[in-house]
Design a protein around this motif. Structure first.
Motif, PDB file in Angstrom:
ATOM      1  N   ARG A  72       0.831  -1.206   0.000  1.00  0.00           N
ATOM      2  CA  ARG A  72       0.000   0.000   0.000  1.00  0.00           C
ATOM      3  C   ARG A  72       0.869   1.261   0.000  1.00  0.00           C
ATOM      4  N   GLU A  73       2.010   1.192   0.671  1.00  0.00           N
ATOM      5  CA  GLU A  73       2.956   2.311   0.620  1.00  0.00           C
ATOM      6  C   GLU A  73       3.413   2.558  -0.817  1.00  0.00           C
ATOM      7  N   VAL A  74       3.777   1.484  -1.513  1.00  0.00           N
ATOM      8  CA  VAL A  74       4.221   1.607  -2.895  1.00  0.00           C
ATOM      9  C   VAL A  74       3.084   2.118  -3.782  1.00  0.00           C
ATOM     10  N   SER A  75       1.877   1.617  -3.550  1.00  0.00           N
ATOM     11  CA  SER A  75       0.724   2.036  -4.350  1.00  0.00           C
ATOM     12  C   SER A  75       0.447   3.524  -4.192  1.00  0.00           C
ATOM     13  N   ALA A  76       0.592   4.048  -2.983  1.00  0.00           N
ATOM     14  CA  ALA A  76       0.393   5.489  -2.769  1.00  0.00           C
ATOM     15  C   ALA A  76       1.397   6.294  -3.582  1.00  0.00           C
ATOM     16  N   PHE A  77       2.646   5.822  -3.629  1.00  0.00           N
ATOM     17  CA  PHE A  77       3.641   6.521  -4.446  1.00  0.00           C
ATOM     18  C   PHE A  77       3.271   6.473  -5.923  1.00  0.00           C
ATOM     19  N   LEU A  78       2.808   5.321  -6.398  1.00  0.00           N
ATOM     20  CA  LEU A  78       2.460   5.190  -7.811  1.00  0.00           C
ATOM     21  C   LEU A  78       1.330   6.149  -8.198  1.00  0.00           C
ATOM     22  N   VAL A  79       0.337   6.288  -7.323  1.00  0.00           N
ATOM     23  CA  VAL A  79      -0.757   7.218  -7.607  1.00  0.00           C
ATOM     24  C   VAL A  79      -0.251   8.657  -7.555  1.00  0.00           C
ATOM     25  N   SER A  80       0.570   8.980  -6.547  1.00  0.00           N
ATOM     26  CA  SER A  80       1.156  10.321  -6.470  1.00  0.00           C
ATOM     27  C   SER A  80       1.970  10.624  -7.716  1.00  0.00           C
ATOM     28  N   GLN A  81       2.756   9.660  -8.154  1.00  0.00           N
ATOM     29  CA  GLN A  81       3.571   9.834  -9.350  1.00  0.00           C
ATOM     30  C   GLN A  81       2.688  10.127 -10.568  1.00  0.00           C
ATOM     31  N   ALA A  82       1.559   9.437 -10.663  1.00  0.00           N
ATOM     32  CA  ALA A  82       0.652   9.624 -11.792  1.00  0.00           C
ATOM     33  C   ALA A  82       0.008  11.013 -11.784  1.00  0.00           C
ATOM     34  N   THR A  83      -0.201  11.592 -10.606  1.00  0.00           N
ATOM     35  CA  THR A  83      -0.787  12.935 -10.550  1.00  0.00           C
ATOM     36  C   THR A  83       0.177  13.999 -11.053  1.00  0.00           C
ATOM     37  N   GLY A  84       1.478  13.726 -10.957  1.00  0.00           N
ATOM     38  CA  GLY A  84       2.472  14.731 -11.315  1.00  0.00           C
ATOM     39  C   GLY A  84       2.773  15.706 -10.199  1.00  0.00           C
ATOM     40  N   LEU A 156      -2.621  17.445  -1.459  1.00  0.00           N
ATOM     41  CA  LEU A 156      -2.433  16.254  -0.634  1.00  0.00           C
ATOM     42  C   LEU A 156      -3.779  15.730  -0.130  1.00  0.00           C
ATOM     43  N   ALA A 157      -4.690  16.637   0.199  1.00  0.00           N
ATOM     44  CA  ALA A 157      -6.028  16.229   0.625  1.00  0.00           C
ATOM     45  C   ALA A 157      -6.756  15.498  -0.492  1.00  0.00           C
ATOM     46  N   VAL A 158      -6.580  15.943  -1.726  1.00  0.00           N
ATOM     47  CA  VAL A 158      -7.196  15.270  -2.871  1.00  0.00           C
ATOM     48  C   VAL A 158      -6.588  13.879  -3.044  1.00  0.00           C
ATOM     49  N   LEU A 159      -5.257  13.790  -2.955  1.00  0.00           N
ATOM     50  CA  LEU A 159      -4.598  12.487  -3.049  1.00  0.00           C
ATOM     51  C   LEU A 159      -5.116  11.541  -1.971  1.00  0.00           C
ATOM     52  N   ASP A 160      -5.240  12.028  -0.739  1.00  0.00           N
ATOM     53  CA  ASP A 160      -5.729  11.187   0.357  1.00  0.00           C
ATOM     54  C   ASP A 160      -7.145  10.687   0.089  1.00  0.00           C
ATOM     55  N   ALA A 161      -7.965  11.539  -0.520  1.00  0.00           N
ATOM     56  CA  ALA A 161      -9.329  11.123  -0.847  1.00  0.00           C
ATOM     57  C   ALA A 161      -9.323  10.023  -1.895  1.00  0.00           C
ATOM     58  N   VAL A 162      -8.403  10.091  -2.834  1.00  0.00           N
ATOM     59  CA  VAL A 162      -8.306   9.071  -3.879  1.00  0.00           C
ATOM     60  C   VAL A 162      -7.857   7.739  -3.297  1.00  0.00           C
ATOM     61  N   ILE A 163      -6.805   7.763  -2.471  1.00  0.00           N
ATOM     62  CA  ILE A 163      -6.257   6.512  -1.939  1.00  0.00           C
ATOM     63  C   ILE A 163      -6.966   6.075  -0.664  1.00  0.00           C
ATOM     64  N   ASN A 164      -7.926   6.883  -0.186  1.00  0.00           N
ATOM     65  CA  ASN A 164      -8.702   6.529   1.002  1.00  0.00           C
ATOM     66  C   ASN A 164      -7.782   6.341   2.204  1.00  0.00           C
ATOM     67  N   ASN A 165      -6.972   7.355   2.461  1.00  0.00           N
ATOM     68  CA  ASN A 165      -5.975   7.300   3.532  1.00  0.00           C
ATOM     69  C   ASN A 165      -6.653   7.351   4.895  1.00  0.00           C
ATOM     70  N   ALA A 166      -6.440   6.330   5.687  1.00  0.00           N
ATOM     71  CA  ALA A 166      -7.087   6.248   6.998  1.00  0.00           C
ATOM     72  C   ALA A 166      -6.223   6.818   8.113  1.00  0.00           C
ATOM     73  N   ASP A 167      -5.108   7.484   7.776  1.00  0.00           N
ATOM     74  CA  ASP A 167      -4.212   7.922   8.849  1.00  0.00           C
ATOM     75  C   ASP A 167      -3.370   9.127   8.443  1.00  0.00           C
ATOM     76  N   ARG A 168      -3.998  10.208   7.988  1.00  0.00           N
ATOM     77  CA  ARG A 168      -3.243  11.417   7.660  1.00  0.00           C
ATOM     78  C   ARG A 168      -3.105  12.299   8.891  1.00  0.00           C
ATOM     79  N   LYS A 169      -2.093  11.976   9.700  1.00  0.00           N
ATOM     80  CA  LYS A 169      -1.748  12.808  10.849  1.00  0.00           C
ATOM     81  C   LYS A 169      -0.890  13.983  10.399  1.00  0.00           C
ATOM     82  N   GLY A 170      -0.837  15.013  11.249  1.00  0.00           N
ATOM     83  CA  GLY A 170       0.048  16.121  10.943  1.00  0.00           C
ATOM     84  C   GLY A 170       1.497  15.685  10.872  1.00  0.00           C
ATOM     85  N   GLY A 171       1.875  14.704  11.703  1.00  0.00           N
ATOM     86  CA  GLY A 171       3.237  14.202  11.696  1.00  0.00           C
ATOM     87  C   GLY A 171       3.579  13.381  10.479  1.00  0.00           C
TER      88      GLY A 171
END
Length: 271
Positions: A72-84, A156-171
């Motif tokens: 899932r970590e790798v998948s998040a990078f792949l989606v981020s990469q695709a967004t540019g 980043l909020a849009v990316l999180d909505a796409v990947i359905n991030n369940a843990d976007r902490k400030g840290g």
């Protein structure tokens, strides 16, 4: 051999180093809930630091029974990469000293980096910041969880909505050299059910800016093609299909998502 700062490496150079470099462990990050190690990785006289998360060190999660957190970590990078947008540091899946795991470029934050998310006095929210939630400290003083109204964060909020991030902490938001904002720790993403938990709710219900709409339109097509096929190496077919469905919903609504009603909207601890 010179250890290169992450800001010096182009993305393709970083991926080459992460993929083919020799890894030497330096130590464990003790605050992480799963085994997370820092390592130096070297290739042809160049070196950089990376974060290595071996699959064997993952704690099973009842609500993420399929695949691995590393995938899932790798998948998040792949989606981020695709967004540019370049919102996730270069991340690959590779073998390491403790077996297969996610390997991500280490990001050194400048000492003078200014945080864009945090708790501020409720009566003194900085100009240009958006309040998200109310809180009180142990003395009863009122605070607001807030973040800057900044396009780097809104993307980043849009990316999180796409990947359905369940843990976007400030840290889990890093401030890289050159003013870049990066998100890390995406092991609990891509669930088929709505589990979005984030501190970036400040734009709730607002119209999506033109650029994210353009990016999402392109992403929807790519999820049905080559990007979707690459994600299926790490996720289930159903998870990839739901990622594409979330993009379609965002485009149809044309607005930032609203907090879920049946799931805690903000992770704990928030920062």
């Amino acid at each position: 051999m010179t250890t290169e700062p992450a800001s010096v490496l182009a993305e393709d150079e970083a991926l080459e180093l992460l993929t083919h470099g020799t890894m030497e462990l330096e130590g464990r990050l003790v605050d992480a809930s799963n085994t997370t190690l820092r390592a130096e990785i070297s290739l042809d006289g160049r070196a950089a630091r990376c974060v290595y998360k071996p699959v064997r060190g993952e704690r099973p999660l009842w609500d993420f029974p399929d695949g691995t957190l590393a995938g899932r970590e790798v998948s998040a990078f792949l989606v981020s990469q695709a967004t540019g947008w370049g919102l996730v540091p270069p991340t690959i899946l590779r073998d390491g000293p403790l077996g297969p795991g996610a390997c991500q470029l280490w990001i050194d934050e400048p000492e003078d980096a200014e945080a864009l998310i945090g708790f501020v006095p409720a009566y003194d929210v900085p100009p240009g910041w958006l309040p998200v939630a109310s809180a009180r400290d142990e003395d009863g003083d009122a605070y607001a969880l807030a973040h800057a109204d900044d396009p780097r964060l809104s993307n980043l909020a849009v990316l999180d909505a796409v990947i359905n991030n369940a843990d976007r902490k400030g840290g889990h938001v890093l401030y890289a050299p050159g003013g870049r904002v990066l998100g890390v720790d995406h092991g609990v993403s891509f669930h088929v059910e709505n589990k979005l938990r984030t501190v970036l709710w400040g734009w709730t219900g607002r119209p999506l800016p033109p650029e994210p709409v353009e990016v999402l339109t392109r992403l929807e097509a790519e999820l049905g093609g080559a990007l979707g096929e690459r994600l299926e190496e790490h996720l289930t077919v159903n998870e990839v299909q739901h990622a594409r469905l979330r993009v379609r919903r965002l485009l149809r609504a044309g607005r930032f998502p609203k907090p879920p009603r049946d799931w805690p909207a903000v992770p704990w601890p928030p920062v």
